[in-house]
Design a protein around this motif. Structure first.
Motif, PDB file in Angstrom:
ATOM      1  N   HIS A   3       6.007  15.539   5.973  1.00  0.00           N
ATOM      2  CA  HIS A   3       5.985  14.132   5.557  1.00  0.00           C
ATOM      3  C   HIS A   3       6.883  13.960   4.343  1.00  0.00           C
ATOM      4  O   HIS A   3       7.424  14.944   3.805  1.00  0.00           O
ATOM      5  CB  HIS A   3       4.549  13.691   5.220  1.00  0.00           C
ATOM      6  CG  HIS A   3       3.929  14.421   4.065  1.00  0.00           C
ATOM      7  ND1 HIS A   3       3.659  15.773   4.081  1.00  0.00           N
ATOM      8  CD2 HIS A   3       3.510  13.986   2.840  1.00  0.00           C
ATOM      9  CE1 HIS A   3       3.102  16.136   2.957  1.00  0.00           C
ATOM     10  NE2 HIS A   3       3.016  15.082   2.176  1.00  0.00           N
ATOM     11  N   ASN A   4       7.049  12.721   3.902  1.00  0.00           N
ATOM     12  CA  ASN A   4       7.727  12.436   2.641  1.00  0.00           C
ATOM     13  C   ASN A   4       6.762  12.775   1.504  1.00  0.00           C
ATOM     14  O   ASN A   4       5.799  12.051   1.273  1.00  0.00           O
ATOM     15  CB  ASN A   4       8.115  10.955   2.547  1.00  0.00           C
ATOM     16  CG  ASN A   4       9.169  10.560   3.549  1.00  0.00           C
ATOM     17  OD1 ASN A   4      10.126  11.294   3.781  1.00  0.00           O
ATOM     18  ND2 ASN A   4       9.001   9.397   4.160  1.00  0.00           N
ATOM     19  N   HIS A   5       7.024  13.848   0.811  1.00  0.00           N
ATOM     20  CA  HIS A   5       6.083  14.328  -0.202  1.00  0.00           C
ATOM     21  C   HIS A   5       6.016  13.376  -1.393  1.00  0.00           C
ATOM     22  O   HIS A   5       7.015  12.791  -1.795  1.00  0.00           O
ATOM     23  CB  HIS A   5       6.494  15.720  -0.672  1.00  0.00           C
ATOM     24  CG  HIS A   5       6.593  16.701   0.449  1.00  0.00           C
ATOM     25  ND1 HIS A   5       5.488  17.264   1.040  1.00  0.00           N
ATOM     26  CD2 HIS A   5       7.665  17.192   1.114  1.00  0.00           C
ATOM     27  CE1 HIS A   5       5.878  18.083   2.009  1.00  0.00           C
ATOM     28  NE2 HIS A   5       7.195  18.042   2.085  1.00  0.00           N
ATOM     29  N   ALA A   6       4.802  13.277  -1.969  1.00  0.00           N
ATOM     30  CA  ALA A   6       4.578  12.373  -3.094  1.00  0.00           C
ATOM     31  C   ALA A   6       4.357  13.109  -4.402  1.00  0.00           C
ATOM     32  O   ALA A   6       4.247  12.474  -5.450  1.00  0.00           O
ATOM     33  CB  ALA A   6       3.361  11.478  -2.813  1.00  0.00           C
ATOM     34  N   ASP A   7       4.291  14.439  -4.358  1.00  0.00           N
ATOM     35  CA  ASP A   7       3.962  15.186  -5.572  1.00  0.00           C
ATOM     36  C   ASP A   7       5.070  16.123  -6.031  1.00  0.00           C
ATOM     37  O   ASP A   7       5.015  16.642  -7.144  1.00  0.00           O
ATOM     38  CB  ASP A   7       2.683  16.000  -5.351  1.00  0.00           C
ATOM     39  CG  ASP A   7       2.902  17.115  -4.337  1.00  0.00           C
ATOM     40  OD1 ASP A   7       3.531  16.846  -3.290  1.00  0.00           O
ATOM     41  OD2 ASP A   7       2.458  18.246  -4.580  1.00  0.00           O
ATOM     42  N   HIS A  15      -2.760  10.813   5.477  1.00  0.00           N
ATOM     43  CA  HIS A  15      -2.206  10.991   4.129  1.00  0.00           C
ATOM     44  C   HIS A  15      -0.970  10.116   3.975  1.00  0.00           C
ATOM     45  O   HIS A  15      -0.784   9.459   2.948  1.00  0.00           O
ATOM     46  CB  HIS A  15      -1.863  12.464   3.920  1.00  0.00           C
ATOM     47  CG  HIS A  15      -1.325  12.770   2.561  1.00  0.00           C
ATOM     48  ND1 HIS A  15      -2.056  12.587   1.402  1.00  0.00           N
ATOM     49  CD2 HIS A  15      -0.110  13.259   2.160  1.00  0.00           C
ATOM     50  CE1 HIS A  15      -1.326  12.942   0.359  1.00  0.00           C
ATOM     51  NE2 HIS A  15      -0.138  13.344   0.791  1.00  0.00           N
ATOM     52  N   ARG A  16      -0.129  10.127   5.005  1.00  0.00           N
ATOM     53  CA  ARG A  16       0.974   9.190   5.148  1.00  0.00           C
ATOM     54  C   ARG A  16       1.126   8.892   6.637  1.00  0.00           C
ATOM     55  O   ARG A  16       0.765   9.726   7.479  1.00  0.00           O
ATOM     56  CB  ARG A  16       2.274   9.762   4.575  1.00  0.00           C
ATOM     57  CG  ARG A  16       2.255   9.967   3.076  1.00  0.00           C
ATOM     58  CD  ARG A  16       3.645  10.268   2.532  1.00  0.00           C
ATOM     59  NE  ARG A  16       4.556   9.160   2.770  1.00  0.00           N
ATOM     60  CZ  ARG A  16       4.674   8.084   1.977  1.00  0.00           C
ATOM     61  NH1 ARG A  16       3.935   7.984   0.892  1.00  0.00           N
ATOM     62  NH2 ARG A  16       5.523   7.129   2.250  1.00  0.00           N
ATOM     63  N   ASP A  76      -4.736   7.560   0.064  1.00  0.00           N
ATOM     64  CA  ASP A  76      -4.343   6.324  -0.611  1.00  0.00           C
ATOM     65  C   ASP A  76      -2.953   6.350  -1.228  1.00  0.00           C
ATOM     66  O   ASP A  76      -2.643   5.510  -2.077  1.00  0.00           O
ATOM     67  CB  ASP A  76      -5.361   6.000  -1.700  1.00  0.00           C
ATOM     68  CG  ASP A  76      -5.409   7.063  -2.801  1.00  0.00           C
ATOM     69  OD1 ASP A  76      -5.178   8.241  -2.482  1.00  0.00           O
ATOM     70  OD2 ASP A  76      -5.665   6.712  -3.965  1.00  0.00           O
ATOM     71  N   LEU A  77      -2.083   7.266  -0.800  1.00  0.00           N
ATOM     72  CA  LEU A  77      -0.763   7.340  -1.426  1.00  0.00           C
ATOM     73  C   LEU A  77       0.337   6.675  -0.612  1.00  0.00           C
ATOM     74  O   LEU A  77       1.508   6.768  -0.979  1.00  0.00           O
ATOM     75  CB  LEU A  77      -0.393   8.808  -1.696  1.00  0.00           C
ATOM     76  CG  LEU A  77      -1.280   9.547  -2.697  1.00  0.00           C
ATOM     77  CD1 LEU A  77      -0.736  10.940  -2.971  1.00  0.00           C
ATOM     78  CD2 LEU A  77      -1.426   8.766  -3.998  1.00  0.00           C
ATOM     79  N   ALA A  78      -0.037   6.028   0.492  1.00  0.00           N
ATOM     80  CA  ALA A  78       0.991   5.348   1.286  1.00  0.00           C
ATOM     81  C   ALA A  78       0.493   4.029   1.856  1.00  0.00           C
ATOM     82  O   ALA A  78       1.264   3.080   1.999  1.00  0.00           O
ATOM     83  CB  ALA A  78       1.466   6.253   2.422  1.00  0.00           C
ATOM     84  N   GLU A  92      -7.630   2.308   5.445  1.00  0.00           N
ATOM     85  CA  GLU A  92      -6.779   2.549   6.611  1.00  0.00           C
ATOM     86  C   GLU A  92      -6.374   4.017   6.691  1.00  0.00           C
ATOM     87  O   GLU A  92      -6.417   4.640   7.765  1.00  0.00           O
ATOM     88  CB  GLU A  92      -5.533   1.669   6.541  1.00  0.00           C
ATOM     89  CG  GLU A  92      -4.562   1.882   7.697  1.00  0.00           C
ATOM     90  CD  GLU A  92      -3.275   1.112   7.543  1.00  0.00           C
ATOM     91  OE1 GLU A  92      -2.312   1.387   8.299  1.00  0.00           O
ATOM     92  OE2 GLU A  92      -3.212   0.218   6.661  1.00  0.00           O
ATOM     93  N   GLY A  93      -5.978   4.584   5.546  1.00  0.00           N
ATOM     94  CA  GLY A  93      -5.612   5.985   5.528  1.00  0.00           C
ATOM     95  C   GLY A  93      -6.766   6.886   5.917  1.00  0.00           C
ATOM     96  O   GLY A  93      -6.590   7.864   6.654  1.00  0.00           O
TER      97      GLY A  93
END
Length: 463
Positions: A56-60, A112-113, A148-150, A155-156
């Motif tokens: 995925h597109n990483h957020a961290d 997650h995303r 909740d990061l995307a 919904e997530g």
């Protein structure tokens, strides 16, 4: 078959080199920004890195896919819903990649995303069933990913529930689970383990969330205990989705005079030595954030403005250069430089230093018990820790939210800063000093849990 897990201890990330030695081909899954170990392993094993797979597109953390493409010419593969802006081959659920006798099968697991995809691994020389799944940020050892990061958190959570029960938990009980994160990562919860792998059967049997079969109940439980969102995650996602990051961040040596000039021009000075070294003497206005403990990058990403130049101060040059690499890994690429020679060079030139007083929990209790000498107490733990019990009369402000002297704190009076162990209190104490508090005391060698264990008074919120 080739299978190697590589961990980034500071960020709690795990990436993988997989392939077939006989076929001479390999792929890297979820690469970190520092790609040297992948290249070294590939040379050692005699394989070519021809593919990069992203769950995925990483957020961290910033991905190393751009640097791997530049170094090897590999093709990047990511789910179509990622909407990646760089050259790549998009895939959908069920897509397969052959690496000699190894088949990598995409298992779309949104939550997650929306684009999140796990990769089931089949070793056709041994059998047709997946022997392992690279679960990315869907299923961890002891926990699941935050939702909740995307998208909106409910919904997530619904998507994660379906991804788990309709996809991952249908894999054989013997299937090994190799996650994208270990304990300490911001992408999961408190249940995440430092263990590097698990199995589908073990998690089904022992992870409480996986036994919740009602979707509504699952959503309620997974969204009730979410921590605050890290403020820099959108910047990191944008870097990972956008044009490939191919260049490393270079930090240049600065003299003490140049450090002062950079600070006067608006740069943030980050002191990466130990808390003890910082308290004994530091550059006025510097932030205390040691690289000697895990989580430096995540904390720095929380506290630093991506556009603000950073000046790094270590015990020596090596300390500062390591910190620069960790900063780049979380998308902080505006490095003004580092203090050449470390803090020693600052002191040798006779520049002004600032100090922070230190006291222990027993010392704090002794002062608290005497109303005439009772200091202000600032508790910088998270909300759930505060709700579990705090020192009576304390003021609460999580360390990462201190952008001024907190309301209720008199900057002209002594304020003792406390957390759970003394580590976060060190960061918070330096922030208070930066914002003008005149007498800041760092509570060390323990925190509120020790206060509770001694049987001293504890206050809990009503209800």
């Amino acid at each position: 078959m080739i299978f190697r897990q590589l961990t980034h201890d500071d960020l709690g990330c795990a990436s993988y080199l997989i392939g077939d030695e006989d076929a001479g081909v390999a792929a890297v899954v979820d690469p970190r920004l520092d790609i040297d170990e992948y290249l070294r392993l590939a040379r050692y094993l005699g394989v070519r890195i021809e593919h990069v797979l992203e769950t995925h597109n990483h957020a961290d953390h910033v991905s190393g896919h751009g640097r791997l493409v530049a170094a090897t010419g590999a093709t990047v593969h990511i789910h179509r819903d990622a909407e990646a802006e760089y050259d790549h081959e998009p895939f959908e659920d069920g897509w397969e990649l052959e690496l000699g006798d190894v088949i990598v099968r995409a298992v779309h697991t949104p939550g997650h995303r929306p684009e999140h995809t796990a990769f089931a691994l089949v070793d056709t020389a041994r059998g047709e069933e997946p022997w392992a799944v690279l679960s990315g940020d869907s299923l961890f050892v002891g926990d699941i990913a935050r939702p909740d990061l995307a998208v909106e958190k409910e919904e997530g959570a619904r998507d994660i529930f379906r991804s788990l029960h309709e996809k991952l938990l249908t894999l054989p009980d013997t299937c090994e689970v190799w996650p994208g994160h270990l304990g300490g990562s911001l992408c999961g919860g408190a249940g995440m383990d430092l263990k590097v792998s698990t199995t589908i059967g073990f998690e089904r049997e022992h992870q409480a969330l996986l036994s919740v079969e009602d979707e509504a109940a699952f959503v309620e439980r997974t969204t009730a205990a979410l921590g605050p969102q890290p403020p820099n995650f959108e910047n990191i996602v944008a870097l990972n989705r956008g044009p490939l990051v191919r260049e490393v961040v270079e930090a240049h040596p600065l003299t003490p005079r140049q450090v002062r000039q950079a600070q006067d021009a608006g740069a943030a000075v980050i002191d990466v030595r130990t808390e003890l070294q910082f308290d004994e003497a530091h550059i006025p206005g510097a932030l205390c954030l040691t690289t000697r403990r895990a989580g430096f990058g995540s904390k720095l990403a929380w506290l630093a403005d991506p556009e603000q130049p950073l000046v790094l101060v270590g015990r020596d040059d090596e300390d500062a250069l390591q910190a620069a690499d960790l900063a780049a890994a979380v998308g902080l690429r505006t490095i003004a430089g580092y203090l050449a020679g470390g803090m020693t060079s600052w002191r040798e030139e006779g520049h002004e230093v600032e100090r922070t007083r230190r006291i222990t929990i027993p010392d704090l209790h002794e002062r608290w018990a005497d109303e005439a000498s009772r200091p202000q107490i600032l508790d910088v733990r998270e909300q759930d820790e505060w709700d579990d019990g705090h020192i009576p009369g304390a003021i609460h402000q999580p360390y990462h939210d201190i952008d001024a002297v907190p309301e209720g704190v008199d900057p002209g009076r002594t304020v003792a800063v406390v957390c759970g162990s003394g580590q976060r209190a060190a960061v918070a104490a330096s922030l208070l000093q930066r914002h003008g508090a005149q007498d800041v005391v760092h509570v060390v060698e323990g925190g509120v849990p020790q206060w509770k264990s001694e049987g001293w008074p504890i206050e809990e919120p009503e209800g």
